[in-house]
Each structure stands twice: as structure tokens, then as C-alpha cells.
Write an enzyme that holds these catalytic residues in place. Structure first.
Site, PDB file in Angstrom:
ATOM      1  N   TRP A 159      -5.698   9.538  -4.363  1.00  0.00           N
ATOM      2  CA  TRP A 159      -5.955   8.099  -4.435  1.00  0.00           C
ATOM      3  C   TRP A 159      -6.257   7.521  -3.062  1.00  0.00           C
ATOM      4  O   TRP A 159      -6.782   6.418  -2.948  1.00  0.00           O
ATOM      5  CB  TRP A 159      -4.766   7.382  -5.072  1.00  0.00           C
ATOM      6  CG  TRP A 159      -3.521   7.290  -4.224  1.00  0.00           C
ATOM      7  CD1 TRP A 159      -2.854   8.305  -3.612  1.00  0.00           C
ATOM      8  CD2 TRP A 159      -2.785   6.097  -3.916  1.00  0.00           C
ATOM      9  NE1 TRP A 159      -1.749   7.831  -2.946  1.00  0.00           N
ATOM     10  CE2 TRP A 159      -1.670   6.486  -3.115  1.00  0.00           C
ATOM     11  CE3 TRP A 159      -2.933   4.760  -4.250  1.00  0.00           C
ATOM     12  CZ2 TRP A 159      -0.742   5.569  -2.648  1.00  0.00           C
ATOM     13  CZ3 TRP A 159      -1.991   3.847  -3.789  1.00  0.00           C
ATOM     14  CH2 TRP A 159      -0.922   4.248  -2.996  1.00  0.00           C
ATOM     15  N   ASP A 160      -5.945   8.299  -2.016  1.00  0.00           N
ATOM     16  CA  ASP A 160      -6.232   7.889  -0.645  1.00  0.00           C
ATOM     17  C   ASP A 160      -7.677   7.419  -0.500  1.00  0.00           C
ATOM     18  O   ASP A 160      -7.974   6.472   0.228  1.00  0.00           O
ATOM     19  CB  ASP A 160      -6.049   9.067   0.326  1.00  0.00           C
ATOM     20  CG  ASP A 160      -4.708   9.746   0.212  1.00  0.00           C
ATOM     21  OD1 ASP A 160      -3.997   9.513  -0.775  1.00  0.00           O
ATOM     22  OD2 ASP A 160      -4.382  10.538   1.106  1.00  0.00           O
ATOM     23  N   GLU A 166       6.714   8.215  -4.898  1.00  0.00           N
ATOM     24  CA  GLU A 166       6.894   9.492  -5.579  1.00  0.00           C
ATOM     25  C   GLU A 166       8.352   9.918  -5.678  1.00  0.00           C
ATOM     26  O   GLU A 166       8.637  11.020  -6.162  1.00  0.00           O
ATOM     27  CB  GLU A 166       6.054  10.564  -4.883  1.00  0.00           C
ATOM     28  CG  GLU A 166       4.562  10.306  -5.025  1.00  0.00           C
ATOM     29  CD  GLU A 166       3.694  11.279  -4.264  1.00  0.00           C
ATOM     30  OE1 GLU A 166       2.518  11.419  -4.628  1.00  0.00           O
ATOM     31  OE2 GLU A 166       4.198  11.890  -3.290  1.00  0.00           O
ATOM     32  N   LYS A 171      10.074   6.568  -1.403  1.00  0.00           N
ATOM     33  CA  LYS A 171       9.245   7.292  -0.443  1.00  0.00           C
ATOM     34  C   LYS A 171       8.306   6.311   0.244  1.00  0.00           C
ATOM     35  O   LYS A 171       8.034   6.394   1.431  1.00  0.00           O
ATOM     36  CB  LYS A 171       8.452   8.382  -1.166  1.00  0.00           C
ATOM     37  CG  LYS A 171       7.689   9.320  -0.238  1.00  0.00           C
ATOM     38  CD  LYS A 171       7.014  10.438  -1.040  1.00  0.00           C
ATOM     39  CE  LYS A 171       6.310  11.423  -0.125  1.00  0.00           C
ATOM     40  NZ  LYS A 171       5.617  12.493  -0.895  1.00  0.00           N
ATOM     41  N   GLN A 172       7.778   5.377  -0.532  1.00  0.00           N
ATOM     42  CA  GLN A 172       7.017   4.239  -0.019  1.00  0.00           C
ATOM     43  C   GLN A 172       7.154   3.129  -1.043  1.00  0.00           C
ATOM     44  O   GLN A 172       7.389   3.386  -2.226  1.00  0.00           O
ATOM     45  CB  GLN A 172       5.552   4.594   0.198  1.00  0.00           C
ATOM     46  CG  GLN A 172       4.788   4.919  -1.075  1.00  0.00           C
ATOM     47  CD  GLN A 172       3.383   5.389  -0.799  1.00  0.00           C
ATOM     48  OE1 GLN A 172       3.145   6.551  -0.555  1.00  0.00           O
ATOM     49  NE2 GLN A 172       2.441   4.477  -0.859  1.00  0.00           N
TER      50      GLN A 172
END
Length: 741
Positions: free
Chosen positions: A355-356, A483, A596-597
Site C-alpha cells: 500500500w506504500d 499490524e 505498530k502505527q
């Protein structure tokens, strides 16, 4: 790292074996067609490159990689191989940079030999890597000053140029050299070559190989020196020029090597051997001419993409470092590829696309090189059939883009929780399509390619949602960008993106109908669209929830987030030099309030105008203390949002962290390649955070609503392209000036 030349040059002042692998990634060179890690031409003793070992699929965040001191890397993004455990992976190709000196029985080695006055420099502006040092052989027969210069030609995309200068400072010796192509390489411990042949054509050496999925790769080299005559030594996997020269104090020698790499997957037609000879013969002009034509191409690219920062030289150089990697890793002419998660500077993520691409990389290209942005989205169109096959494997209609994509567009990820649950990528691609269209008004792309993707992805969402007892719709068993929350219910980020996907599918049809009635009818018939189908899209978009904590006025990461257990992050995290994931089991992470984010912040980054400043502030303040930033995408996302909510302490902290991620040798972040999404998002920080300019997704005109300079920054200057016009942006302490140029 130190800088000079107005903050364009990164210097490695001393050789440290423990930092070598970091510099191999950080100093990676490329031109979009191919990339090479910055390994020494002569290699390092004890760092075998043909080792066979087993690598299984696991989380790269906590995986400990092999090859601790050096890993060669020569990558052509369209050349992949089949790995028994990892599926489709990019292949590390034969090493054409090979060039070594010997005196008596001592082979030059940066770690084993006596080396003084060592320095290595990457010139970001000109894409050149220069290494200089003095070698004192163990027999003390002489002192030789050596200078290595190399670049991947931006003009001749198949060409790599090396120049080695030798000056004998003292004494005399018999200097031996070997230079050629070494095919003794593996990728992630696996041999992907089924055939390998070496050959000599006049004074040109060649290596031709066949991969395990049937592609052919050919490398050709020509070594020139007016002072030494060479013999050619060859075996099945290696071919070398070999020569000796008695050298004495005061003498100077120059060696120039041109290497060409080409494959049967290139866009150009023709026999490989014939094409290769034509390419290497075309490079038979002076070194100065080759360098100048290469430099001019980069000069033009930097002319639109450079970001100038006044007040902090370290941040200035680091920002240019990030842009350099965005420039050298992108091939704007080949729509069969994107930019892999490591920027083709390492094997850690197997050369795959995430998705980056649409969320973190695409904006840089949209606003500096729309052609490159369109090409990235054309990759998604060209892999649409693979996405349809992927959807069918989940008993769904439409197109379900894989979490990890490669050449075909089918799922390459072997870990079920990501492959099955991290479905937001399908809607992320829809967002990227609309972002590109909004910023460029490229109707041709929307009509002929973009709308089809929007419709097919919407069909997937129609089948993926579940209808609940109240007549609404849910997305269950979802992993959002965070994640560490793997199986959630109604993840806010995913649900909002899905609603967006569905709405823009319908809007695209209306736009096409108003623009080109015939194209509208053609698309309608091609895809067998029905009014009932569009009504269902609309119903799902209206009824799919984006959960909010209404009492405390912040975005809930997911509907069930508050049901998770609290966790003592600081008590468990014994060593902050390692990711938190090293200290908590995956099972523990999946049931705890530990991120994680913060994907709720990623949501605000994309849909800023849909939330009040209070909601964004409350969301930031709630999630930041429980975010580990184990994801490299997290710090810069936080820096952007911190700039909006006037958290200057965090703006400074996370900006510094993100800029240091791959740049700071002490962190070693570039060992396995470049965190290329972080590079792209740093550019977004400049635009949407520092200069306060909302993207075309949030504004119809180019305006700045707020300027936020990190501590010590006095001024930021950059350019961007908005709907076909180029603008100069100057962000100063209290305002941002925008002028069309």
C-alpha cells in the site's frame, strides 16, 4: 555522515566493517531500470555471496537477516524468480562491478589490508559514488593512491560506468588486477539460475543466464586501459579480464569499465546479444561525455523535485537523501512495475509492492512528475486480472488487490493474517487513482483505466461486507495499517477507505458520462454494469460505519478496540534499540492496546477536512502513548499530524526521527535497503505539514492554511505541479508564499 558542496554530498569518513552493510544500502545507485547496492568492487574477505540457506516467510520487522557484513545486490525490477517458500521474489543478478587489485599474494581488502586516508562520498546531485584511499601492501613495497568513481547512467538506462584511477606514491611493485562478471550469487540463500554461460566477443566479455521462471539476462563488460594488456579467463559462472603491470613511484594509471545489463523482458525488441553489443558500443564515447549526459538528466529531475531547507544542514542533506532514492528507484517508462518497499536496494521485502505505493509514494510523483505517477497506477491496471483472480480465490467477485504484489498481481504474501485480513490495500489503490485524477485532471486515464479499477474493486467490497441484523453493513476480521491489531471489527481506516472507493466508482461514471457519452456506454457494456449494482454500492457506502468515541470525541481505531487488554509497553520494552515486537509475542500483541502505527492518524492524514481540529487532536493524544512506532511509516505520519495540532515537541522529535531512519549510520536502517515509503512521506511532510498545503484530495485550489517549521528551520523552498501548472513554494516562519512559475 558529513556534508559539503551546499549539502549535496554524503561522506563516509572511515571504514567500519560493522557499518559496511548500512552504507551498501544507503549509497545504492540506480536509474529506474536497474539498481545496485554500494558494495566494494573487490568485495570483502569472508563475505561469500553464493551461500545456500533456507529463508522462510516471517515478519521483516523482527527478522534477523543473513549476510552480516556485506550483501551484493544487482536488481532489475521486472526480473523475478520462484522461491519454494517465499513465492515470487526479485533476483540478485550477476555482479558486473567486480574489480580487484593484488600485490604479491595480498588481495586488496578494505578490512584486511592497511588502508589510510579512506573516504567515500555519494554525490546526490550527480548520482556518483566516489571512494578514495591509500593502500600500503603488507610487503611495504609501495604506496598506491586509488580513486573509484561510478554511476548508473540516467541517459543510457542499461549502462553502468566505472572509472578507477591509480597513482603510485612510493616504491615499486607488480600490480595485478582482475575485473569481470561474477555469477556466483544467490538471492535470500537460493539459486535462481538454471543456466549460465560466459563468452568473449572481440574485447567484450559477456555472461548470459536463464532464471528459474525462464527469463534471460545478459551482461556485457568492456574494460579499457592504455597501459595494460589483458588476458581473459572464463569458467561457467565467472569471466574475468586479468593483467599485470610493473609500477613505480610517480606513475598514474586509469581503468574504465563500461557494463551493460539487459533482459528478454525489456520493452525493447530484438535479440539479446545483438542489442547488448549495440548498447555497449554506443557507450564507446569518452568518460566525460557519458558523465555529462547522465548529469544533465539528473539536473532536470532535481530542478522540480529538490527541497531546500535553511537552518538545519543535517536535515537538508537527509531530505535530499530521501529524494535521491525516490528518483533513482522509479522507472517512469515501464508500466509493469512500481517501486518496491526497499527501493530496490535490498532483498528484505522480496522486491514487492504494498500500500506504500499509493499512500506514501504516489503523492511525491503526482506533484513532481505526473508521468511517473500515472505509470505507477498503470501498474495496478496491468495487474487487474491478477487482482480478479485473487478475489475469486476468496469467493468474491470484482478485484481484490494482494497485500504483497509482484509481476502478476496475485497474492505473494505467505502469512495468512496479512494476506487474508489486510484488505485495505484494495481501497488504498482507489484513493491513489482519485488523488492522481484530482491533481492532474487526466480524463484519459480515468476513462480508459481508472474507472474500471474503481468499479471492479467496488464489486469486491460488495461481496466482502457482511449485512448485520439492523440492516447495516460491517467489515469483520480486518487488519488495518496497525499490524498489531490483526482481527478487528469495523476498522475505521479500512471502512472509510471502502466508503470512498464505492462513492468514487459511482462518481467516476457520472464524470465520464458528462465528458464522453460514447466512452461511458462502452465502459458500461464492457463491465456489464447495472443500476441495481450501483444502488447497492450506494447503500453500502452510506451504511458502513466509521466508529467514533462520541463522548471523548476521537476516532476509534476499530469498533472493538476498547475491548482489548491494557499492556505495560514500557515495562516489557527492555531495549529501545530494537522494535517492541522483539519483546512481546505476536499473540500478546494481537489482544492488547498496543499499536505498530496509529492507523486512525493515517485516516486523518488522508481525510483531514472530514474531522475537526479537536477530533484530530484528541485522536493524536489518545493513540500516541500506546504507539510503538515499530513501523517505519509511523514517525513521519505523526510528524505531519503533530504539525496540525500544534504539538511542536512531537513535530521536532518525529521529523528528526524520520529523517534519520536510513540516513543515520548509527541506526543502520539502510542495511537491508531503503525505507522508501518513509522517503515519500517525508516529502508529504514538507507539503502538507511544514508548508500547510492540503492535497488535491482536500482542496480544489492550491492554498496554504498553516505553516509549521520544525525547530531551527528558517525557510523551506520547493516546487510542485498542480493541474498542469508549476508553482514555487516558500514556507517561512509565519506564512507560506505560493507563486506560479
Amino acid at each position: 555522515m558529513n556534508s559539503d558542496l551546499n549539502n549535496w554530498i554524503i561522506k563516509e569518513q572511515n571504514f567500519d566493517i560493522n557499518k559496511n552493510k548500512h552504507y551498501e544500502g544507503a549509497f545504492c545507485q540506480g536509474n529506474g531500470y536497474f539498481s545496485v547496492r554500494a558494495s566494494f568492487e573487490e568485495g570483502l574477505q569472508g563475505a561469500g555471496q553464493g551461500d545456500i540457506y533456507e529463508r522462510s516467510f516471517k515478519s521483516v520487522t523482527t527478522e534477523i537477516q543473513r549476510n552480516p557484513i556485506s550483501k551484493w545486490g544487482t536488481y532489475v525490477p521486472t526480473i523475478m524468480g520462484s522461491h519454494p517458500a517465499l513465492n515470487e521474489v526479485i533476483i540478485n543478478l550477476p555482479y558486473f562491478m567486480d574489480f580487484s587489485f593484488s600485490i604479491q599474494d595480498e588481495k586488496l581488502d578494505m578490512h584486511q589490508s592497511t588502508i589510510v586516508d579512506y573516504k567515500r562520498e555519494l554525490n546526490l546531485k550527480e548520482g556518483t559514488l566516489i571512494r578514495e584511499f591509500i593502500w600500503i601492501p603488507k610487503d611495504n613495497s609501495c604506496k598506491i593512491k586509488l580513486k573509484y568513481i561510478r554511476f548508473a547512467s540516467m541517459e543510457k538506462k542499461h549502462l553502468f560506468v566505472q572509472r578507477i584511477e591509480a597513482e603510485v606514491l612510493e616504491g615499486k611493485a607488480l600490480l595485478s588486477l582482475e575485473s569481470g562478471i561474477d555469477g556466483n550469487v544467490t538471492t535470500n540463500g537460493y539459486n535462481h539460475f538454471t543456466e549460465m554461460n560466459t563468452n568473449v566477443i572481440s574485447d567484450i566479455i559477456t555472461l548470459d543466464c536463464k532464471t528459474d521462471i525462464g527469463n534471460r539476462v545478459m551482461e556485457l563488460c568492456n574494460l579499457q586501459s592504455k597501459d595494460i594488456n589483458f588476458n581473459i579467463i572464463k569458467d561457467e559462472k565467472k569471466i574475468l579480464y586479468k593483467g599485470d603491470k610493473a609500477v613505480s613511484a610517480g606513475e598514474n594509471y586509469v581503468f574504465e569499465k563500461r557494463s551493460v545489463i539487459l533482459t528478454d523482458r525489456d520493452l525493447e525488441d530484438g535479440d539479446l546479444k545483438e542489442r547488448g553489443l549495440n548498447l555497449i558500443n554506443a557507450a564507446n564515447i569518452s568518460y566525460e561525455e557519458l558523465y555529462e549526459e547522465h548529469r544533465k538528466v539528473l539536473e532536470k529531475k532535481w530542478g522540480i523535485s529538490d527541497v531546500k531547507i535553511e537552518g538545519n544542514d543535517k536535515h537538508q542533506l537527509s531530505m535530499r537523501f530521501s529524494i535521491y532514492h525516490l528518483l533513482r528507484s522509479n522507472n517512469e517508462d515501464d508500466p509493469r512495475m512500481a517501486v518496491c518497499a526497499k527501493g530496490f536496494a535490498g532483498e528484505a521485502y522480496y522486491g514487492r509492492y504494498f500500500w506504500d505505493t499509493e499512500i506514501f509514494l504516489l503523492p511525491f510523483y503526482i506533484y513532481t512528475n505526473p508521468k511517473a505517477a500515472r505509470n505507477l497506477l498503470m501498474y495496478r491496471y496491468n495487474t487487474l486480472e491478477g487482482a480478479k483472480e485473487n478475489a475469486r480465490s476468496y469467493n468474491c467477485n470484482g478485484a481484490r488487490y494482494p497485500w504483497q504484489s509482484s509481476l502478476r498481481g496475485d497474492e505473494q504474501c505467505s502469512l495468512w493474517e496479512y494476506a487474508d485480513n489486510e484488505v485495505h490495500i484494495t481501497a488504498d489503490i482507489a484513493y491513489g487513482i482519485w488523488h492522481y485524477f484530482s491533481a492532474t485532471k487526466d480524463y484519459d486515464f480515468l476513462i480508459n483505466y481508472g474507472a474500471e479499477i474503481l468499479i471492479e474493486t467496488s464489486r469486491f467490497w460488495r461481496d466482502r461486507v457482511d449485512k448485520n441484523k439492523e440492516g447495516g453493513y460491517d467489515l469483520i476480521n480486518i487488519m488495518g495499517p496497525d499490524e498489531y491489531s490483526a482481527m478487528t471489527r469495523n476498522n475505521a481506516f479500512t471502512n472509510r477507505m471502502v466508503k470512498f472507493n464505492l462513492n468514487k466508482a459511482m462518481e467516476s461514471l457520472e464524470i465520464i458520462k458528462g465528458k464522453d457519452e460514447e466512452a461511458y456506454k462502452k465502459l458500461w457494456n464492457k463491465l456489464s454494469i447495472s443500476k441495481e449494482e450501483l444502488e447497492l454500492f450506494k447503500e453500502i457506502a452510506e451504511k458502513l460505519p466509521v466508529p467514533m468515541d462520541k463522548e471523548n470525541n476521537y476516532i476509534l481505531q476499530s469498533e472493538d478496540f476498547e475491548d482489548y487488554a491494557d499492556i505495560n509497553i514500557q515495562g516489557i520494552w527492555k531495549d529501545k534499540s530494537k522494535p517492541f515486537g522483539f519483546f512481546a509475542t505476536q499473540e500478546k500483541l494481537y489482544r492488547s492496546k498496543c499499536l505498530k502505527q496509529a492507523d486512525a492518524l493515517a485516516l486523518t492524514m488522508l481525510f483531514k477536512k472530514e474531522f475537526t481540529l479537536e477530533q484530530i487532536t484528541n485522536t493524536y493524544n489518545y493513540y500516541e502513548p500506546i504507539t510503538t512506532h515499530d513501523s517505519s511509516l509511523s514517525p513521519v505520519n505523526h510528524a505531519i499530524v503533530a504539525s496540525w495540532v500544534d504539538n511542536t515537541e512531537h513535530l521536532d522529535k518525529f521529523t528528526d526521527y524520520a529523517l534519520a531512519l536510513d540516513f543515520n549510520e548509527r541506526l543502520g536502517g539502510a542495511e537491508e535497503g531503503i525505507h522508501i515509503a518513509n522517503c515519500g512521506c517525508l516529502w508529504q511532510l514538507i507539503m502538507t505539514g511544514v508548508a500547510g498545503i492540503d492535497t488535491a484530495m482536500n482542496e480544489t485550489s492550491l492554498i496554504s492554511t498553516k505553516t509549521s517549521l520544525p525547530k531551527g528551520w528558517k525557510k523551506v523552498e520547493f516546487k510542485l505541479i498542480w493541474q498542469g501548472k508549476t508553482y514555487k513554494i516558500e514556507a517561512m516562519e509565519n506564512y507560506t508564499r505560493i507563486n506560479e512559475i
